[in-house]
Design a protein around this motif. Structure first.
Motif, PDB file in Angstrom:
ATOM      1  N   LYS A  87       0.826  -1.201   0.000  1.00  0.00           N
ATOM      2  CA  LYS A  87       0.000   0.000   0.000  1.00  0.00           C
ATOM      3  C   LYS A  87       0.869   1.263   0.000  1.00  0.00           C
ATOM      4  O   LYS A  87       0.469   2.321  -0.471  1.00  0.00           O
ATOM      5  N   ILE A  88       2.082   1.133   0.569  1.00  0.00           N
ATOM      6  CA  ILE A  88       2.969   2.288   0.723  1.00  0.00           C
ATOM      7  C   ILE A  88       4.295   1.982   0.036  1.00  0.00           C
ATOM      8  O   ILE A  88       5.173   1.344   0.590  1.00  0.00           O
ATOM      9  N   GLY A  89       4.412   2.442  -1.208  1.00  0.00           N
ATOM     10  CA  GLY A  89       5.627   2.178  -1.977  1.00  0.00           C
ATOM     11  C   GLY A  89       6.764   3.091  -1.553  1.00  0.00           C
ATOM     12  O   GLY A  89       6.542   4.148  -0.964  1.00  0.00           O
ATOM     13  N   MET A  90       7.992   2.684  -1.885  1.00  0.00           N
ATOM     14  CA  MET A  90       9.168   3.467  -1.469  1.00  0.00           C
ATOM     15  C   MET A  90      10.138   3.591  -2.635  1.00  0.00           C
ATOM     16  O   MET A  90      10.490   2.600  -3.276  1.00  0.00           O
ATOM     17  N   ILE A  91      10.567   4.816  -2.880  1.00  0.00           N
ATOM     18  CA  ILE A  91      11.586   5.099  -3.901  1.00  0.00           C
ATOM     19  C   ILE A  91      12.811   5.628  -3.158  1.00  0.00           C
ATOM     20  O   ILE A  91      12.709   6.591  -2.394  1.00  0.00           O
ATOM     21  N   PHE A  92      13.964   5.020  -3.418  1.00  0.00           N
ATOM     22  CA  PHE A  92      15.170   5.376  -2.676  1.00  0.00           C
ATOM     23  C   PHE A  92      16.014   6.396  -3.434  1.00  0.00           C
ATOM     24  O   PHE A  92      15.814   6.640  -4.621  1.00  0.00           O
ATOM     25  N   GLN A  93      16.992   6.915  -2.710  1.00  0.00           N
ATOM     26  CA  GLN A  93      17.882   7.928  -3.276  1.00  0.00           C
ATOM     27  C   GLN A  93      18.635   7.372  -4.480  1.00  0.00           C
ATOM     28  O   GLN A  93      18.743   8.007  -5.514  1.00  0.00           O
ATOM     29  N   LYS A  94      19.158   6.161  -4.305  1.00  0.00           N
ATOM     30  CA  LYS A  94      19.904   5.545  -5.406  1.00  0.00           C
ATOM     31  C   LYS A  94      18.961   4.569  -6.088  1.00  0.00           C
ATOM     32  O   LYS A  94      18.375   3.718  -5.418  1.00  0.00           O
ATOM     33  N   SER A  95      18.789   4.737  -7.393  1.00  0.00           N
ATOM     34  CA  SER A  95      17.873   3.822  -8.083  1.00  0.00           C
ATOM     35  C   SER A  95      18.380   2.394  -7.885  1.00  0.00           C
ATOM     36  O   SER A  95      19.578   2.135  -7.905  1.00  0.00           O
ATOM     37  N   ASN A  96      17.452   1.472  -7.655  1.00  0.00           N
ATOM     38  CA  ASN A  96      17.858   0.099  -7.340  1.00  0.00           C
ATOM     39  C   ASN A  96      17.055  -0.919  -8.143  1.00  0.00           C
ATOM     40  O   ASN A  96      16.403  -1.795  -7.574  1.00  0.00           O
ATOM     41  N   PRO A  97      17.091  -0.796  -9.494  1.00  0.00           N
ATOM     42  CA  PRO A  97      16.390  -1.823 -10.270  1.00  0.00           C
ATOM     43  C   PRO A  97      17.039  -3.192 -10.059  1.00  0.00           C
ATOM     44  O   PRO A  97      18.228  -3.281  -9.745  1.00  0.00           O
ATOM     45  N   PHE A  98      16.236  -4.236 -10.209  1.00  0.00           N
ATOM     46  CA  PHE A  98      16.781  -5.592 -10.113  1.00  0.00           C
ATOM     47  C   PHE A  98      17.607  -5.868 -11.369  1.00  0.00           C
ATOM     48  O   PHE A  98      17.358  -5.293 -12.432  1.00  0.00           O
ATOM     49  N   ALA A  99      18.562  -6.794 -11.255  1.00  0.00           N
ATOM     50  CA  ALA A  99      19.382  -7.179 -12.410  1.00  0.00           C
ATOM     51  C   ALA A  99      18.569  -8.135 -13.286  1.00  0.00           C
ATOM     52  O   ALA A  99      18.909  -9.298 -13.470  1.00  0.00           O
ATOM     53  N   LYS A 100      17.468  -7.618 -13.777  1.00  0.00           N
ATOM     54  CA  LYS A 100      16.557  -8.379 -14.629  1.00  0.00           C
ATOM     55  C   LYS A 100      16.146  -7.448 -15.763  1.00  0.00           C
ATOM     56  O   LYS A 100      16.506  -6.270 -15.766  1.00  0.00           O
ATOM     57  N   ILE A 106       9.124  -4.749 -13.590  1.00  0.00           N
ATOM     58  CA  ILE A 106       7.766  -4.241 -13.349  1.00  0.00           C
ATOM     59  C   ILE A 106       6.832  -5.383 -12.968  1.00  0.00           C
ATOM     60  O   ILE A 106       5.946  -5.225 -12.123  1.00  0.00           O
ATOM     61  N   ALA A 107       7.034  -6.553 -13.579  1.00  0.00           N
ATOM     62  CA  ALA A 107       6.131  -7.688 -13.334  1.00  0.00           C
ATOM     63  C   ALA A 107       6.406  -8.361 -11.993  1.00  0.00           C
ATOM     64  O   ALA A 107       5.596  -9.157 -11.510  1.00  0.00           O
ATOM     65  N   PHE A 108       7.520  -8.024 -11.367  1.00  0.00           N
ATOM     66  CA  PHE A 108       7.956  -8.715 -10.148  1.00  0.00           C
ATOM     67  C   PHE A 108       6.889  -8.674  -9.039  1.00  0.00           C
ATOM     68  O   PHE A 108       6.486  -9.703  -8.502  1.00  0.00           O
ATOM     69  N   GLY A 109       6.414  -7.456  -8.715  1.00  0.00           N
ATOM     70  CA  GLY A 109       5.431  -7.313  -7.633  1.00  0.00           C
ATOM     71  C   GLY A 109       4.117  -8.007  -7.945  1.00  0.00           C
ATOM     72  O   GLY A 109       3.605  -8.786  -7.121  1.00  0.00           O
ATOM     73  N   ASN A 144      15.584  -5.964 -22.381  1.00  0.00           N
ATOM     74  CA  ASN A 144      16.979  -5.647 -22.038  1.00  0.00           C
ATOM     75  C   ASN A 144      17.068  -5.488 -20.523  1.00  0.00           C
ATOM     76  O   ASN A 144      16.076  -5.187 -19.860  1.00  0.00           O
ATOM     77  N   SER A 145      18.262  -5.623 -20.007  1.00  0.00           N
ATOM     78  CA  SER A 145      18.453  -5.415 -18.571  1.00  0.00           C
ATOM     79  C   SER A 145      18.110  -3.975 -18.187  1.00  0.00           C
ATOM     80  O   SER A 145      18.513  -3.030 -18.872  1.00  0.00           O
ATOM     81  N   ALA A 146      17.408  -3.828 -17.088  1.00  0.00           N
ATOM     82  CA  ALA A 146      17.104  -2.477 -16.593  1.00  0.00           C
ATOM     83  C   ALA A 146      18.390  -1.735 -16.242  1.00  0.00           C
ATOM     84  O   ALA A 146      18.422  -0.498 -16.254  1.00  0.00           O
ATOM     85  N   GLN A 154      16.547   4.594 -14.906  1.00  0.00           N
ATOM     86  CA  GLN A 154      16.456   3.549 -13.879  1.00  0.00           C
ATOM     87  C   GLN A 154      15.561   3.998 -12.723  1.00  0.00           C
ATOM     88  O   GLN A 154      14.780   3.207 -12.188  1.00  0.00           O
ATOM     89  N   GLN A 155      15.664   5.277 -12.353  1.00  0.00           N
ATOM     90  CA  GLN A 155      14.839   5.762 -11.254  1.00  0.00           C
ATOM     91  C   GLN A 155      13.358   5.712 -11.650  1.00  0.00           C
ATOM     92  O   GLN A 155      12.499   5.348 -10.839  1.00  0.00           O
ATOM     93  N   ARG A 156      13.058   6.042 -12.908  1.00  0.00           N
ATOM     94  CA  ARG A 156      11.655   5.967 -13.342  1.00  0.00           C
ATOM     95  C   ARG A 156      11.182   4.517 -13.479  1.00  0.00           C
ATOM     96  O   ARG A 156      10.015   4.219 -13.245  1.00  0.00           O
ATOM     97  N   ILE A 157      12.109   3.598 -13.796  1.00  0.00           N
ATOM     98  CA  ILE A 157      11.755   2.164 -13.773  1.00  0.00           C
ATOM     99  C   ILE A 157      11.387   1.750 -12.345  1.00  0.00           C
ATOM    100  O   ILE A 157      10.414   1.020 -12.120  1.00  0.00           O
ATOM    101  N   CYS A 158      12.144   2.244 -11.372  1.00  0.00           N
ATOM    102  CA  CYS A 158      11.835   1.924  -9.961  1.00  0.00           C
ATOM    103  C   CYS A 158      10.475   2.493  -9.556  1.00  0.00           C
ATOM    104  O   CYS A 158       9.729   1.857  -8.795  1.00  0.00           O
ATOM    105  N   ILE A 159      10.149   3.676 -10.076  1.00  0.00           N
ATOM    106  CA  ILE A 159       8.829   4.260  -9.789  1.00  0.00           C
ATOM    107  C   ILE A 159       7.744   3.402 -10.439  1.00  0.00           C
ATOM    108  O   ILE A 159       6.723   3.079  -9.810  1.00  0.00           O
ATOM    109  N   ALA A 160       7.972   2.980 -11.688  1.00  0.00           N
ATOM    110  CA  ALA A 160       6.998   2.112 -12.368  1.00  0.00           C
ATOM    111  C   ALA A 160       6.823   0.798 -11.609  1.00  0.00           C
ATOM    112  O   ALA A 160       5.708   0.288 -11.466  1.00  0.00           O
TER     113      ALA A 160
END
Length: 252
Positions: A87-100, A106-109, A144-146, A154-160
């Motif tokens: 319910k409460i998503g979190m975006i961090f200072q350093k983008s942290n996409p998975f190595a996927k 995006i499909a992970f969650g 392609n890898s994020a 990458q930060q916008r991928i983390c937001i998505a």
């Protein structure tokens, strides 16, 4: 006052014997942007993490007081923390996409939440990337890898990735501090769009960013909430001298 989303009462947080947050009481309105400002080490990120119980992951943390989200105390012992963090998503200072791949990020969650139908996942992935204003840049690179994308992308991928599980609140901890001015501008434009559907709380060192993106601003100092008000009031007519000194750069 706007519709209330979060109500914090007398929140204190201790790391062992050291008190990091002192009796914080705050109301956060729904579908607005609330910014937390203050010098480094003043407790704003710690407070942000208290809103989705991320501090639970740290040893020796003790929390007193209550945090009500839609009237429910998130520190109640019956709360499912996994559900809470959906319910409460979190975006961090350093983008942290998975190595996927971008798609799998995006499909992970949704997959964890039991959605495995490819057509359904395709819809969620596209919707989330569009909401995060990165579909046009990512649609030909979904597999392609994020990690091959730029920092701002990458930060916008983390937001998505956060949007894919339909949160109600998005916490952002310095989301643009590692980005160049053009990428920062894209994140700020995105925040402006997202607040139509989500309650957004952003920690920022950048006072111009707080002024540009938020309706409400809270100023923290030494673990204390010094004052909170409408952003234009905080920046033009703060009620506390400490706030005025910080905003005008006479601080320290």
């Amino acid at each position: 006052m706007e519709d209330l989303k979060v109500k914090v009462t007398d929140l204190s947080l201790f790391y062992g014997n050291s008190q990091a947050l002192k009796n914080i009481t705050m109301k956060i309105p729904e579908k607005k942007v609330t910014a937390f400002i203050g010098p480094s080490g003043c407790g704003k990120s710690t407070f942000l993490r208290a809103l989705n119980r991320m501090n639970d992951l740290i040893a020796n943390v003790k929390i007193e007081g209550e945090v009500l989200i839609d009237g429910i105390n998130i520190y109640d012992k019956n709360i499912d923390v996994v559900d809470l963090r959906k319910k409460i998503g979190m975006i961090f200072q350093k983008s942290n996409p998975f190595a996927k791949s971008v798609y799998e990020n995006i499909a992970f969650g949704p997959r964890i939440n039991g959605i495995n139908n490819k057509a359904e996942l395709d819809v969620i992935v596209e919707r989330s990337l569009r909401q995060a204003a990165i579909w046009d840049e990512a649609k030909d690179r979904l597999f392609n890898s994020a990690l091959s994308l730029s920092g701002g992308q990458q930060q916008r991928i983390c937001i998505a990735r956060t949007l894919a599980v339909n949160p109600e609140i998005i916490l952002m901890d310095e989301p643009a501090s590692a980005l160049d001015p053009i990428s920062t501008n894209k994140i700020e434009e995105l925040i402006h769009e997202l607040k139509k559907e989500y309650t957004i709380i952003i920690v920022t060192h950048n006072m111009q960013q707080a002024a540009r993106t938020s309706e409400f601003t809270a100023f923290f100092y030494l673990g204390i909430l010094v004052e909170m008000n409408r952003t234009e009031t905080i920046f033009s007519n703060p009620s506390k001298k400490q706030t005025e000194d910080y905003i005008s750069g006479r601080f320290g």
